[in-house]
Design a protein around this motif. Sequence first.
Motif, PDB file in Angstrom:
ATOM      1  N   GLU A 110       2.037  -5.748   0.246  1.00 55.51           N
ATOM      2  CA  GLU A 110       1.508  -4.960  -0.588  1.00 55.51           C
ATOM      3  C   GLU A 110       1.188  -3.650  -0.112  1.00 55.51           C
ATOM      4  OE1 GLU A 110      -1.930  -7.257  -2.677  1.00 55.51           O
ATOM      5  OE2 GLU A 110      -1.874  -8.357  -0.705  1.00 55.51           O
ATOM      6  N   PHE A 111       1.701  -3.240   1.014  1.00 50.18           N
ATOM      7  CA  PHE A 111       1.532  -1.759   1.754  1.00 50.18           C
ATOM      8  C   PHE A 111       1.710  -0.579   0.683  1.00 50.18           C
ATOM      9  CE2 PHE A 111       2.273   1.859   4.463  1.00 50.18           C
ATOM     10  CZ  PHE A 111       1.463   1.777   5.277  1.00 50.18           C
ATOM     11  N   TRP A 112       2.750  -0.821  -0.128  1.00 50.26           N
ATOM     12  CA  TRP A 112       2.919   0.205  -1.476  1.00 50.26           C
ATOM     13  C   TRP A 112       2.474  -0.173  -2.463  1.00 50.26           C
ATOM     14  CZ3 TRP A 112       4.238   4.199   1.714  1.00 50.26           C
ATOM     15  CH2 TRP A 112       4.919   3.845   2.817  1.00 50.26           C
ATOM     16  N   ASP A 113       1.440  -0.616  -2.631  1.00 46.87           N
ATOM     17  CA  ASP A 113       0.736  -1.086  -3.793  1.00 46.87           C
ATOM     18  C   ASP A 113      -0.738  -0.537  -3.813  1.00 46.87           C
ATOM     19  OD1 ASP A 113       0.286  -2.156  -6.445  1.00 46.87           O
ATOM     20  OD2 ASP A 113      -0.235  -4.183  -5.488  1.00 46.87           O
ATOM     21  N   GLY A 114      -0.615   0.871  -3.814  1.00 44.48           N
ATOM     22  CA  GLY A 114      -2.210   1.546  -3.489  1.00 44.48           C
ATOM     23  C   GLY A 114      -2.827   2.060  -4.608  1.00 44.48           C
ATOM     24  N   GLU A 115      -2.448   1.635  -5.953  1.00 47.75           N
ATOM     25  CA  GLU A 115      -3.439   2.349  -7.009  1.00 47.75           C
ATOM     26  C   GLU A 115      -4.542   2.091  -7.053  1.00 47.75           C
ATOM     27  OE1 GLU A 115      -3.110   2.929 -11.751  1.00 47.75           O
ATOM     28  OE2 GLU A 115      -2.273   1.008 -10.774  1.00 47.75           O
ATOM     29  N   THR A 118      -7.619  -0.620   1.586  1.00 47.10           N
ATOM     30  CA  THR A 118      -6.657   0.508   2.027  1.00 47.10           C
ATOM     31  C   THR A 118      -5.520  -0.186   2.801  1.00 47.10           C
ATOM     32  OG1 THR A 118      -7.915   1.104   3.939  1.00 47.10           O
ATOM     33  CG2 THR A 118      -8.439   2.316   1.989  1.00 47.10           C
ATOM     34  N   ALA A 119      -4.327   0.613   2.666  1.00 49.49           N
ATOM     35  CA  ALA A 119      -3.161   0.254   3.195  1.00 49.49           C
ATOM     36  C   ALA A 119      -3.282   0.332   4.783  1.00 49.49           C
ATOM     37  CB  ALA A 119      -1.988   0.945   2.931  1.00 49.49           C
ATOM     38  N   ALA A 120      -4.194   1.038   5.519  1.00 45.33           N
ATOM     39  CA  ALA A 120      -4.439   1.324   6.689  1.00 45.33           C
ATOM     40  C   ALA A 120      -5.123   0.073   7.272  1.00 45.33           C
ATOM     41  CB  ALA A 120      -5.303   2.380   7.026  1.00 45.33           C
ATOM     42  N   ALA A 121      -5.813  -0.744   6.552  1.00 42.12           N
ATOM     43  CA  ALA A 121      -6.414  -2.007   6.763  1.00 42.12           C
ATOM     44  C   ALA A 121      -5.675  -3.323   7.032  1.00 42.12           C
ATOM     45  CB  ALA A 121      -7.822  -2.199   6.120  1.00 42.12           C
TER      46      ALA A 121
END
Length: 837
Positions: free
Chosen positions: A244-249, A232-235
């Motif tokens: 890769e923060f906005w690569d959450g698919e 997850t982006a939070a980690a």
Amino acid sequence: MPLPRHSVALPSVQLPVAAESNGITELRVHGVGGTPPDAILGDLTPEQVSGDAIAGFYRSSDHRVGDGDRDAHLDVDRHVEVYSWGGLTSQSKVRVLWLALLPFLFANLAGWMCSAKTRESTWRFRLHRLAAGLGALALTVNAALIAAMISADVNAYQTVRAGLARHQWWLAPLGWHFVAGHPARQVMLGVLVPVLFVLALLGLARTTWRYEAVRPPYEVTAERKEKPRLITAAALKAGLADNEFWDGEGSVKLVTWLHLAVVAGFLAIVLGVTAKALTITGSSHVIGLGWIAIGLGAATVALGVAYVCLDAFDAVTDELRGRLPFLLAPAALALIAAGVFAWLQPGGPTPRAAELPGMAGVIGWTTLAIAVVLSVALISMLLGLPGSRGTLIGGPWVTLILAFSLLNTLMLGAEIWVAHLVGPVTSDAADALARPQGKIYLSYVITSGIPLLVWAAVLAVLAFGLVEAVRWLRTRQLRGETEYRDQAAAFRDPLAKPRNHWYWSGLSPFPPPGDESGDQGQGKNWRRTISRVQFLGRAPHDATWLLWGIIGAQLVMAVCVWQLHVQPPVVIRNIGVLIAGLVLPAMMAFLYSAWSDPTKRRTIGVLWDVGTFWPRSYHPLSPPCYTERAVPELQRRMWWLHDNDGRVMLVAHSQGAVLATAALVQPGCRPDGDHPALITFGSPVCKLYSWGFPAYVHRELLEPLEPGRTGRLTDWRNFYYPTDPIGGSVAPDLSAASGDPVDEEFLDPAECYYVYGQPPPSSQGHSGYWADPRVWSLINRVAAELADGPPSPRPEPIRELVHAGLAVDPDRGGEAVEVPAAEGAMAVDGDDREVAG
């Protein structure tokens, strides 16, 4: 006759042509509310040069300057574009239905709201992620439980027990010949409703994955992951600066499968326990099938909880994450086994029990589990409280509690409405079983607790509003009064008579010198009016007291109902039930009707765009994260302009300033050698985001954007008004390319003097920047400097910093301030970011 098109050869041909990209491009990014591109560009027929009908880039005619301004480096010729992203959040009126997902939105936000102290500590941050992940999972289970209480208990069991099912056409399936007389089969049909509801939510979530499917730009010659990240982006340790923060698919799909599997397993337990409790007799083989269903459901829930725990402690590998969808298999088997078990139960009379047998135990154990999760969240929040001045104190816990409160108030209020719809309601179990016709039984905790919780929230809001209104009425101090007086004197005094008699001041003395008439003109109350507007500009941070007031009042009321058995008067109870049942559809109807009004839509969009800015790392049923598409698109457009010999000046307002900042803090998603300029005004980056999300939006994130540093910006300027309730300071101690501070506060209104007989100047608040000549004068100068090339690298001094040393001072109008370094703080040396000590 069609309007002329500035970028096509033939005015009547509605076809786009290739737009020139070399030279300077002023790329505007609008704020909340979906302001159309023609309004931002001042052009009735802008040409779309990239994107689609939902979000895209539109170009107007080029900005041309005179020889004098060009020679004096006051302005430069440039292309003018706007990134219109409003369709991602406000294109269709149907999106007001996303309000039904508001509790899940709050649960997702709670995970992002940890304090800087929490995130800088490994074990505290792990505890926070554990609490937020389990809290989001518990919220989904809570929703499934109440849905089962409505459909399986009230509709499928109690209406049959009370002899009320035949009076409602929509309960006709309970009377089918192969269902009637079989209580377990009837309950199975009741449990099927929340199963279908969860599947519908899954379908809704899948339709929004297209935002997460947009991947960030990358260098062709560099390595790129074939698949989106699963973590997850939070980690991510670098936060917003991670490429890769906005690569959450990949991660949002995994979280979706996790919640779906746990809810399916939980519903299998509900059906297995209640079906078993409904029937005393039965073969051992059939009873064994029931235990299998309960065991598989419990194992699924346990595995889901274990995954959240391991993920919070960074003990999950990508290989294990890739196998998470297999958790759907035991969940599906558990549901099927529970359904078969219920179907095979022998028929017979409905048991003489007021509520569905076995449901009380399920509710009790589920409530206990939720209480444990909230206790862990409370401990995590308390551990992160030190050093949180200037932020939303206790934000993670109070927001998570608000999510549970809102969900239970709305859904249990709906249960009360449904119960009254099918028949008379009582809180006395004996009365519910009375003959000749029974009644629907609801616990006093529901019939009395929900109305009182609603009243607690209403009274807290009214009390807060009253206090704020008194403070607003008592406001007299005008910020910038000295500057206004000096400015008025400097303008009016040199004017020759009788012209100077026409200009009056909004500050006393109102008339010009020499006027003895006693006439105060139109500016009598101007000082008070502007000072009150400035108060409203500082007011958003008072929301801390509102949130804590609501939660505190509701917790006190809940304890009173639970322990003291408080019973409100009938009128109070009925009004509370009315509010609980009508608040959501009323809000939907209001928003649907107001969606065509740009002013109302922008007001509504502030909360919505802030709430859906963050990736769905904690709750997959939160409304879609538009930023997963908006930021990569903005980066990709800047990359395209750079590769076509262009240089970019980002001009961003309001939420657009947050998007622009997010796009620039990821150097790996930008081409090597680019040196854009950044202009922000009305920016909530610090006033709202550093206040609400201090662990992710802080000084260390923004410092590389100082011109000449690793962010590779040519210049950065930020403008704000003291009357702006959304925008404010972003970098109080950072310098622009000229050596002046990045931040510049403008008086609003710009002057206090006015022509006699005309209204005095009024404040522009959050929307006046686009037409402010002071703003555009500086923008033009920055554009001229951008044409001269990038600035020299700025030497990096050794300085003592706190990890998240940027806070918001409510006493200074929401201005961002640097927090003094704590004892034992670490020294950061230059670009190498090596930690000493």
